[in-house]
Design an enzyme around this catalytic site. Sequence first.
Site, short mmCIF file in Angstrom:
data_model
loop_
_atom_site.label_atom_id
_atom_site.label_comp_id
_atom_site.label_asym_id
_atom_site.label_seq_id
_atom_site.Cartn_x
_atom_site.Cartn_y
_atom_site.Cartn_z
N SER A 144 5.00 -10.99 1.26
CA SER A 144 6.31 -10.81 0.65
C SER A 144 7.34 -10.72 1.76
O SER A 144 7.24 -9.86 2.64
CB SER A 144 6.30 -9.52 -0.17
OG SER A 144 7.59 -9.22 -0.64
N LYS A 170 6.14 -15.32 -0.68
CA LYS A 170 7.09 -14.85 -1.71
C LYS A 170 8.36 -14.45 -1.00
O LYS A 170 8.31 -13.71 -0.01
CB LYS A 170 6.46 -13.68 -2.45
CG LYS A 170 7.41 -12.63 -3.04
CD LYS A 170 6.67 -11.68 -3.96
CE LYS A 170 7.28 -10.29 -3.98
NZ LYS A 170 6.54 -9.38 -4.87
N LYS A 172 12.23 -12.74 -1.31
CA LYS A 172 13.10 -11.91 -2.14
C LYS A 172 14.42 -12.63 -2.32
O LYS A 172 14.94 -13.24 -1.36
CB LYS A 172 13.34 -10.57 -1.43
CG LYS A 172 12.09 -9.73 -1.26
CD LYS A 172 11.67 -9.12 -2.58
CE LYS A 172 10.53 -8.15 -2.41
NZ LYS A 172 10.15 -7.53 -3.69
N ASP A 197 11.18 -13.43 -5.86
CA ASP A 197 11.20 -12.12 -6.53
C ASP A 197 12.62 -11.58 -6.55
O ASP A 197 13.23 -11.36 -5.49
CB ASP A 197 10.28 -11.15 -5.77
CG ASP A 197 10.18 -9.79 -6.44
OD1 ASP A 197 10.76 -9.61 -7.54
OD2 ASP A 197 9.51 -8.90 -5.88
N ASN A 199 13.59 -8.69 -8.27
CA ASN A 199 13.67 -7.23 -8.46
C ASN A 199 14.82 -6.83 -9.40
O ASN A 199 15.66 -5.98 -9.05
CB ASN A 199 13.81 -6.50 -7.12
CG ASN A 199 12.49 -6.42 -6.36
OD1 ASN A 199 12.36 -6.98 -5.28
ND2 ASN A 199 11.49 -5.77 -6.92
N GLU A 222 9.79 -13.87 -10.25
CA GLU A 222 9.35 -12.52 -10.60
C GLU A 222 10.54 -11.64 -10.99
O GLU A 222 11.54 -11.59 -10.26
CB GLU A 222 8.62 -11.93 -9.39
CG GLU A 222 7.93 -10.63 -9.65
CD GLU A 222 7.22 -10.10 -8.40
OE1 GLU A 222 7.13 -10.82 -7.39
OE2 GLU A 222 6.76 -8.95 -8.44
N ASP A 247 7.10 -7.75 -13.36
CA ASP A 247 6.60 -6.69 -12.48
C ASP A 247 7.10 -5.36 -13.05
O ASP A 247 6.39 -4.70 -13.83
CB ASP A 247 7.11 -6.93 -11.04
CG ASP A 247 6.85 -5.78 -10.08
OD1 ASP A 247 6.12 -4.85 -10.45
OD2 ASP A 247 7.39 -5.79 -8.96
N LYS A 271 0.32 -3.81 -10.64
CA LYS A 271 0.38 -2.77 -9.59
C LYS A 271 -0.19 -1.50 -10.19
O LYS A 271 0.34 -1.01 -11.21
CB LYS A 271 1.82 -2.50 -9.17
CG LYS A 271 2.47 -3.57 -8.32
CD LYS A 271 3.90 -3.19 -8.01
CE LYS A 271 4.59 -4.23 -7.15
NZ LYS A 271 6.05 -4.03 -7.12
N GLY A 299 2.12 -5.40 -4.43
CA GLY A 299 2.01 -4.43 -3.35
C GLY A 299 3.21 -3.51 -3.34
O GLY A 299 4.30 -3.87 -3.81
O1 NPG Z 1 3.15 -6.43 0.33
O2 NPG Z 1 3.11 -4.32 -0.12
C1 NPG Z 1 3.68 -5.41 -0.06
C2 NPG Z 1 5.11 -5.47 -0.51
C3 NPG Z 1 5.31 -6.37 -1.67
O3 NPG Z 1 7.52 -7.04 -2.12
C4 NPG Z 1 6.67 -6.21 -2.27
N1 NPG Z 1 6.87 -5.09 -2.95
O4 NPG Z 1 9.21 -5.46 -5.53
O5 NPG Z 1 7.13 -5.87 -5.40
C5 NPG Z 1 8.15 -5.39 -4.93
C6 NPG Z 1 8.12 -4.76 -3.56
C7 NPG Z 1 8.29 -3.27 -3.53
C8 NPG Z 1 7.87 -2.57 -2.45
C9 NPG Z 1 8.84 -2.57 -4.53
C10 NPG Z 1 8.00 -1.19 -2.38
C11 NPG Z 1 8.99 -1.21 -4.46
C12 NPG Z 1 8.56 -0.53 -3.38
#
Ligand code: NPG
Length: 377
Positions: A144, A170, A172, A197, A199, A222, A247, A271, A299
């Site tokens: 990511s 991936k 953001k 992604d 968010n 995503e 997500d 997750k 993750g």
């Molecule tokens: O590889 O652990 C990883 C990070 C993957 O992008 C990632 N996580 O939106 O999925 C998400 C984001 C995230 C991380 C969201 C930490 C919230 C806290």
Amino acid sequence: MPIARTAAPVTLDGFELRVLHIPLVSPFTTSFGTESVREVIVVRALADGGEGWGEIVTQEAPLYSSEYTRGAWDVATRWLIPALLERATVTPEEVADVLEPFVGHRMAKAGLELAVLDAALRAEVRPLGEYLGAVHDRVPSGVSVGIQRDPAGLVETVRGYLDEGYVRIKIKIKPGRDIEDTAAVRDAFGAIPLQVDANSAYTLADADTLAELDRFDLLLIEQPLQEDDIVDHATLARRLKTPVCLDESIVSAKAAADALALGSASVINIKAGRVGGYLEAVRVHDLCRQASVPVWCGGMLETGIGRAANAALAALPGFTLPGDVSASSRFYLRDIVTEPAVLEQGHVRVPTAPGIGVDIDPVALDEVTVEKVVLRR
Ligand code: NPG
């Protein structure tokens, strides 16, 4: 043959909770902010037959979800742990039932459940992957990539990860940093497996912009809209060629079933923290598999504890897309486990030792601990 996911009960003497501050190798920027230090809670279950480790994946601020570290610490110490310690013994499968009266706080519940599960499985000398139903001994590793200073910087960062061997990228995105960024990566690297992604950074009013992403042949987009925009996600999914993956919206197996019934998503990110634990995560997996809906393992910048458990989860048969199951070095210079996850030909190994399959490095753990409490029966 159906998998019997049952473990022997453990007698809990107490729990130790620690807040950790772990520096990141580079700042991680998403549509909701920039993190340079990972704040996370590590849980140690103090059980009769030994100990077990878990991780509460909240962040310092409630930006990704309503949960945040201080809130999780409060609910865990004030309500969740006392409820668990009231029981003479508990099986890992009973933890969610004991905690069920307390509304929400899924990340806190997931961390406690993992610690109990790890203690139970270590006592039985049984690996987590075997218990969950893993069918692979290694899993493909995606990475990511946070928002960079500009599209050229993004291309350079992505190049580094591709050189390391990551099999899926991936990126953001957020309003104003979407089409150009995606185009830059596609132009630079051709037909690599690529997804974006958001968010939750968009609304339905942005549908025309999001439809422009269709030309990049992405694996998926995503969480474009808000957590509770289940109907709007269905409307958007009908407008886009790019598959919509959820997500933040998938907080339980029930939420996943509802989203699929409404057509809000055709792919699901699983997750364990977000859905309240690895056992609920398996239920999401099972129902998606039944419905032939592809899933992948998300993750949350996990330490070596959650990273090991995620590799086990991602080895279940329905995880047909590469997950955010990257090497520890993607985020951390020094992890808190003795054998941090490494990348081997684009894959991460599923641990085979008992429980989560990794051991804690006590010196490294102490170094990043900023607060600690022990609650005993
Ligand atoms: O590889 O652990 C990883 C990070 C993957 O992008 C990632 N996580 O939106 O999925 C998400 C984001 C995230 C991380 C969201 C930490 C919230 C806290």
